[in-house]
Write an enzyme that holds these catalytic residues in place. Structure first.
Site, PDB file in Angstrom:
ATOM      1  N   TRP A   1      -5.272  -7.609   3.737  1.00 31.41           N
ATOM      2  CA  TRP A   1      -3.827  -8.642   3.246  1.00 31.41           C
ATOM      3  C   TRP A   1      -3.747  -9.299   4.373  1.00 31.41           C
ATOM      4  CZ3 TRP A   1      -2.115  -3.320   3.466  1.00 31.41           C
ATOM      5  CH2 TRP A   1      -0.830  -3.760   4.720  1.00 31.41           C
TER       6      TRP A   1
ATOM      7  N   CYS B   1      -7.008  -0.815   7.203  1.00 35.54           N
ATOM      8  CA  CYS B   1      -5.798  -1.605   6.117  1.00 35.54           C
ATOM      9  C   CYS B   1      -5.438  -2.405   7.526  1.00 35.54           C
ATOM     10  CB  CYS B   1      -5.686  -0.213   6.025  1.00 35.54           C
ATOM     11  SG  CYS B   1      -3.798  -1.127   4.581  1.00 35.54           S
TER      12      CYS B   1
ATOM     13  N   SER C   1       1.084  -1.436   0.045  1.00 37.08           N
ATOM     14  CA  SER C   1      -0.111  -0.141   0.375  1.00 37.08           C
ATOM     15  C   SER C   1       1.110   1.724   0.222  1.00 37.08           C
ATOM     16  CB  SER C   1      -1.137  -0.340   0.930  1.00 37.08           C
ATOM     17  OG  SER C   1      -1.787  -1.199   1.419  1.00 37.08           O
TER      18      SER C   1
ATOM     19  N   ASP D   1      -9.013  -1.670   2.976  1.00 34.44           N
ATOM     20  CA  ASP D   1      -7.089  -2.147   1.881  1.00 34.44           C
ATOM     21  C   ASP D   1      -7.085  -3.569   3.480  1.00 34.44           C
ATOM     22  OD1 ASP D   1      -5.506  -2.190   0.559  1.00 34.44           O
ATOM     23  OD2 ASP D   1      -4.201  -0.161   1.192  1.00 34.44           O
TER      24      ASP D   1
HETATM   25  P1  FAD Z   1       6.687 -14.153   1.589  1.00 35.04           P
HETATM   26  O1  FAD Z   1       8.114 -15.200   1.194  1.00 35.04           O
HETATM   27  O2  FAD Z   1       5.830 -14.126   0.477  1.00 35.04           O
HETATM   28  O3  FAD Z   1       6.263 -14.682   3.009  1.00 35.04           O
HETATM   29  C1  FAD Z   1       4.997 -14.702   3.450  1.00 35.04           C
HETATM   30  C2  FAD Z   1       4.149 -15.550   4.849  1.00 35.04           C
HETATM   31  O4  FAD Z   1       4.160 -16.558   4.091  1.00 35.04           O
HETATM   32  C3  FAD Z   1       5.055 -15.517   5.079  1.00 35.04           C
HETATM   33  O5  FAD Z   1       5.446 -14.596   6.556  1.00 35.04           O
HETATM   34  C4  FAD Z   1       5.529 -16.771   6.194  1.00 35.04           C
HETATM   35  O6  FAD Z   1       4.185 -16.598   6.586  1.00 35.04           O
HETATM   36  C5  FAD Z   1       4.446 -18.021   4.673  1.00 35.04           C
HETATM   37  N1  FAD Z   1       5.249 -18.566   3.902  1.00 35.04           N
HETATM   38  C6  FAD Z   1       6.277 -18.748   2.811  1.00 35.04           C
HETATM   39  N2  FAD Z   1       7.204 -19.449   3.254  1.00 35.04           N
HETATM   40  C7  FAD Z   1       6.903 -20.604   4.213  1.00 35.04           C
HETATM   41  C8  FAD Z   1       7.454 -21.516   4.467  1.00 35.04           C
HETATM   42  N3  FAD Z   1       8.240 -22.168   3.675  1.00 35.04           N
HETATM   43  N4  FAD Z   1       5.907 -22.584   5.520  1.00 35.04           N
HETATM   44  C9  FAD Z   1       5.279 -21.850   5.932  1.00 35.04           C
HETATM   45  N5  FAD Z   1       5.128 -20.858   5.558  1.00 35.04           N
HETATM   46  C10 FAD Z   1       5.418 -19.304   4.632  1.00 35.04           C
HETATM   47  N6  FAD Z   1       3.021  -4.920   3.653  1.00 35.04           N
HETATM   48  C11 FAD Z   1       3.506  -4.562   4.070  1.00 35.04           C
HETATM   49  O7  FAD Z   1       4.173  -4.230   5.022  1.00 35.04           O
HETATM   50  N7  FAD Z   1       3.206  -3.221   4.111  1.00 35.04           N
HETATM   51  C12 FAD Z   1       2.656  -2.690   3.031  1.00 35.04           C
HETATM   52  O8  FAD Z   1       1.594  -2.133   3.204  1.00 35.04           O
HETATM   53  C13 FAD Z   1       1.480  -3.924   2.970  1.00 35.04           C
HETATM   54  N8  FAD Z   1       0.416  -3.467   1.613  1.00 35.04           N
HETATM   55  C14 FAD Z   1      -0.075  -4.413   1.032  1.00 35.04           C
HETATM   56  C15 FAD Z   1      -1.005  -4.547   0.222  1.00 35.04           C
HETATM   57  C16 FAD Z   1      -1.726  -5.633  -0.585  1.00 35.04           C
HETATM   58  C17 FAD Z   1      -3.050  -5.512  -1.368  1.00 35.04           C
HETATM   59  C18 FAD Z   1      -1.200  -6.361   0.014  1.00 35.04           C
HETATM   60  C19 FAD Z   1      -1.621  -7.780  -0.889  1.00 35.04           C
HETATM   61  C20 FAD Z   1      -0.304  -7.114   0.817  1.00 35.04           C
HETATM   62  C21 FAD Z   1       0.307  -6.781   1.006  1.00 35.04           C
HETATM   63  N9  FAD Z   1       1.650  -6.085   2.432  1.00 35.04           N
HETATM   64  C22 FAD Z   1       1.939  -5.146   2.717  1.00 35.04           C
HETATM   65  C23 FAD Z   1       1.997  -7.701   2.576  1.00 35.04           C
HETATM   66  C24 FAD Z   1       2.842  -8.265   1.238  1.00 35.04           C
HETATM   67  O9  FAD Z   1       2.381  -7.503   0.280  1.00 35.04           O
HETATM   68  C25 FAD Z   1       3.597  -9.108   1.268  1.00 35.04           C
HETATM   69  O10 FAD Z   1       2.580 -10.405   1.617  1.00 35.04           O
HETATM   70  C26 FAD Z   1       4.856  -9.383   2.601  1.00 35.04           C
HETATM   71  O11 FAD Z   1       5.745  -7.931   2.148  1.00 35.04           O
HETATM   72  C27 FAD Z   1       5.624  -9.931   2.210  1.00 35.04           C
HETATM   73  O12 FAD Z   1       6.035 -10.924   1.548  1.00 35.04           O
HETATM   74  P2  FAD Z   1       7.593 -11.453   1.217  1.00 35.04           P
HETATM   75  O13 FAD Z   1       7.862 -11.813  -0.175  1.00 35.04           O
HETATM   76  O14 FAD Z   1       8.679 -10.614   1.748  1.00 35.04           O
HETATM   77  O15 FAD Z   1       7.067 -12.915   2.261  1.00 35.04           O
END
Ligand code: FAD
Length: 694
Positions: free
Chosen positions: A694, A647, A454, A692
């Site tokens: 997630w 949010c 966001s 908003d």
């Molecule tokens: P990922 O690798 O995608 O992992 C996410 C989670 O999945 C992990 O923490 C864990 O719980 C699980 N996971 C992954 N791999 C494993 C595994 N092997 N075993 C078990 N569990 C697992 N985030 C913010 O910080 N700020 C924002 O403003 C924000 N806005 C968003 C707005 C929208 C519309 C949406 C959809 C999401 C938003 N998010 C926001 C969330 C963001 O998009 C990400 O999902 C978040 O940052 C995690 O991404 P990542 O790739 O680091 O983690």
């Protein structure tokens, strides 16, 4: 007039150009498109009105089963591919997947009775179809859809059509799985015959995969009966052919080393930038809003001035991640591909309907690093499909058991937070599994997805710079041997470290290819695109706003408040701006603490920040509690038509806020709970209440 030398040169050049144009392909060779098999082209679907008849398409390519998908982020598309593969490997059905956007539906009334159409429908936002399903949905749901044979809707024009339906939804939204429910209703109203139950997967409860697995077995049994199919022992039939090109080198300009498309490969990145084409944006600034022993929270400023990207306050920015070197190496090692990581491969769809998820030629390393979701949780179905390639009979038996037993899977895999390569390492004692075809992974793993954030800035205040506020994911589960490191957020953390002078940024030993393919992200760059949202400030700044955003849920509200403060400063009248923010304690993780003071100076008493600190007192206090305490003021503002925004965490917080709001309305307006809930519902429908989450 006399021609001077320059004119003559120009004229000759024009003449030669014209000759060249008209003789193209006759006297001089048109270079063969090296990407003719890349994902943009290999797509068997139809474009521009050609071949949009699905019945014809299936006939021509000898298919018995089509799996349509309405997909926004790629998950429904993945499920569709899995169903198509299973239909083929277990029941010998010749199957294809089809993007709903690429076909017309007026010929569905001629769909043969001995074939089947499967619909995998994601519900998007507030019960809406995904972008690619809009036309289909409007057609099928219209009063009187016109079919090719002219049978009126009331007489069941689709009486020959056998269909199967599965939906992807999230129960934290009000219109849970609306798409599959509606499509199912419309199809059966038009006379089509559903095989098995319509399935519903719930992302909100985190049970999508298990819902899918539980739904599909009885569905296959029903389909077997309906179409008189015989089940056979599932044999792996590749959809893609992977060929190693010994005559090509990874330094060859035609080889994709992680570039998302041809323009990027040829160093000609250009807009429009979207989900298929990111902008490699400079990071103007980056910092950590707080760090404690276990958590980092990033603030980043993404510079979009060199692009034609634009945003408005409340939109989302998508960040395209790169897998960490640590996980890439682990994956290549366990597949026995470590020595071949830079070998050039071509990937080709084995039938015209196969859609490549990344461009080719490429290398194993590039595919794993830039295109495959290798760190995600392991899918039980994938374990089952892996069993036939196990390095020993014992491992095969173990995989078969894990793949078919939900509890055993939970115990051996899910509870341990394993990713696929970690799981394979444990199974084989780290010995490489050299006989698994690479195509199995291309088909069975998800495509690496951009993550959304966001936007935490105001487009009025900084139109060319997009702020991100992100918590770096690091998830430890008690008893689990691995700490899950979020793919995107740790990559962003590495970029921040680089920007601050670390020559070899390496958060937690993750080691990123931080300069991107062919150093195209050098400096400090990150691939992004912008997604527009409906999460918007009222057009009249005098309208009061109430915002509830604990933790990083405050991100868009920083943008909102920044905008209203700027308007106030420029002399505009700005209404009450009430923000509920929550975190652990005021000293540790209070995001933008000093900025709020500045906004207060600009907005005066019209800005009120109400905080909830969960770890300061003896009792945990959350934003929900504060909202309740301030119920009277909240209700007064709502009666003055304030917009209400939430949010952050969808699973718990947003839902509780909804409940509390209904309680507030009930108490302050003397309504019973049911009536108050209707009031809140109406607020949502009229967009007075926006989420908003997630
Ligand atoms: P990922 O690798 O995608 O992992 C996410 C989670 O999945 C992990 O923490 C864990 O719980 C699980 N996971 C992954 N791999 C494993 C595994 N092997 N075993 C078990 N569990 C697992 N985030 C913010 O910080 N700020 C924002 O403003 C924000 N806005 C968003 C707005 C929208 C519309 C949406 C959809 C999401 C938003 N998010 C926001 C969330 C963001 O998009 C990400 O999902 C978040 O940052 C995690 O991404 P990542 O790739 O680091 O983690």
């Amino acid at each position: 007039a006399q021609l001077d030398t320059l004119d003559i040169i120009v004229l000759v050049a024009l003449l030669l150009g014209t000759i060249a144009y008209f003789t193209k392909g006759t006297y001089w060779a048109v270079p063969k498109d090296p990407y003719a098999n890349s994902y943009a082209n290999a797509n068997g679907g139809a474009k521009d009105g050609q071949g949009r008849n699905i019945v014809e398409k299936m006939d021509e390519s000898g298919k018995d089963c089509v799996v349509f998908y309405g997909s926004q982020t790629g998950t429904a598309e993945d499920y569709a591919s899995r169903l198509a593969k299973e239909a083929s490997s277990r029941f010998g059905l010749k199957s294809m997947t089809a993007d709903l956007e690429e076909f017309d539906f007026d010929t569905l009334d001629t769909f043969p009775e001995n074939k089947v159409a499967i619909f995998v429908m994601a519900t998007y936002g507030e019960g809406e179809p995904t972008d690619n399903a809009v036309e289909f949905y409007e057609f099928i749901g219209s009063e009187e859809p016109t079919f090719s044979e002219g049978t009126p809707a009331a007489e069941g024009p689709l009486s020959k059509l056998n269909y199967v339906a599965f939906g992807l939804g999230n129960n934290t939204y009000e219109h849970y799985n609306a798409m599959v429910r509606k499509v199912d209703e419309y199809l059966s109203k038009l006379g089509a015959k559903r095989i098995g139950e319509a399935g519903e997967g719930d992302d909100g409860a985190g049970t999508m995969e298990e819902d899918f697995l539980a739904w599909k077995e009885p569905m296959w049994t029903a389909l077997q009966e309906a179409l008189n199919l015989e089940e056979r022992e599932a044999v792996y039939e590749p959809v893609f052919e992977v060929t190693e090109k010994d005559d090509m080198d990874a330094t060859n300009d035609l080889v994709y080393l992680g570039e998302p498309n041809r323009n990027h490969l040829e160093n000609k990145q250009k807009g429009p930038y979207n989900a298929g084409n990111p902008y490699i944006a400079p990071i103007a600034e980056s910092s950590e809003l707080f760090t404690d022993k276990t958590r980092n929270c990033l603030h980043m400023e993404i510079d979009i001035s060199g692009s034609n990207l634009s945003y408005t306050t409340g939109d989302h920015i998508a960040v395209w991640p790169t897998n960490s070197g640590k996980e890439v190496n682990r994956f290549l090692h366990i597949l026995g591909l470590a020595d071949k990581k830079d070998t050039v491969i071509t990937v080709r769809g084995l039938d015209t309907t196969a859609k490549l998820p990344f461009p080719s030629p490429t290398t194993y390393d590039a595919v794993v690093r830039y295109h495959m979701e290798i760190s995600a949780p392991v899918s039980r179905q994938f374990v089952a499909s892996l069993s036939q390639f196990a390095p020993s009979e014992d491992i095969k038996a173990e995989l078969t058991k894990i793949g078919s037993d939900k509890e055993y899977f939970q115990q051996k895999v899910s509870s341990k937070n394993l990713n696929l390569a970690q799981f394979m390492q444990i199974m084989s004692g780290d010995k490489p599994w050299s006989s698994v075809p690479f195509s199995l992974f291309i088909e069975g793993l998800h495509k690496l997805q951009p993550r959304y954030y966001s936007i935490s800035s105001s487009s009025k205040v900084q139109p060319k710079k997009i702020s991100i506020t992100a918590i770096v994911e690091s998830i430890e589960k008690p008893g689990a041997p691995h700490v899950v490191k979020g793919v995107t957020t740790n990559y962003l953390l590495a970029l921040k470290q680089k920007q601050h002078g670390d020559p070899k940024p390496d958060p937690h030993g993750l080691d990123y290819a931080i300069t991107g393919p062919r150093n195209k992200y050098d400096g400090v760059h990150v691939p992004v695109h912008v997604r527009h949202s409906n999460f918007k400030l009222p057009s009249n700044p005098e309208t009061p706003v109430i915002m509830v955003g604990p933790g990083t849920g405050v991100a868009p509200f920083r943008g909102f408040v920044q905008e209203r403060a700027a308007l106030a400063k420029s002399g505009e009248k700005v209404g009450k701006t009430l923000l509920f923010f929550g975190c652990r304690n005021a000293k540790e993780d209070f995001l933008y603490k000093s900025e709020w003071e500045q906004y207060k100076a600009d907005l005066g008493d019209n800005f009120e920040l109400i905080t909830a600190f969960s770890r300061e007192g003896p009792k945990k206090v959350y934003v929900q509690h504060r909202l309740k305490e301030n119920g009277k003021e909240v209700d007064e503002l709502l009666q003055k038509k304030a917009n209400f925004y939430v949010c952050g965490d969808a699973a718990n917080m947003a839902r509780e806020v909804n409940t509390i709001l209904a309680e507030i309305v009930a108490k302050n307006r003397g309504l019973d709970q049911a009536k108050a809930e209707d009031v809140v519902k109406a607020m949502r429908t009229s967009n007075q209440y926006q989420e908003d989450v997630w």
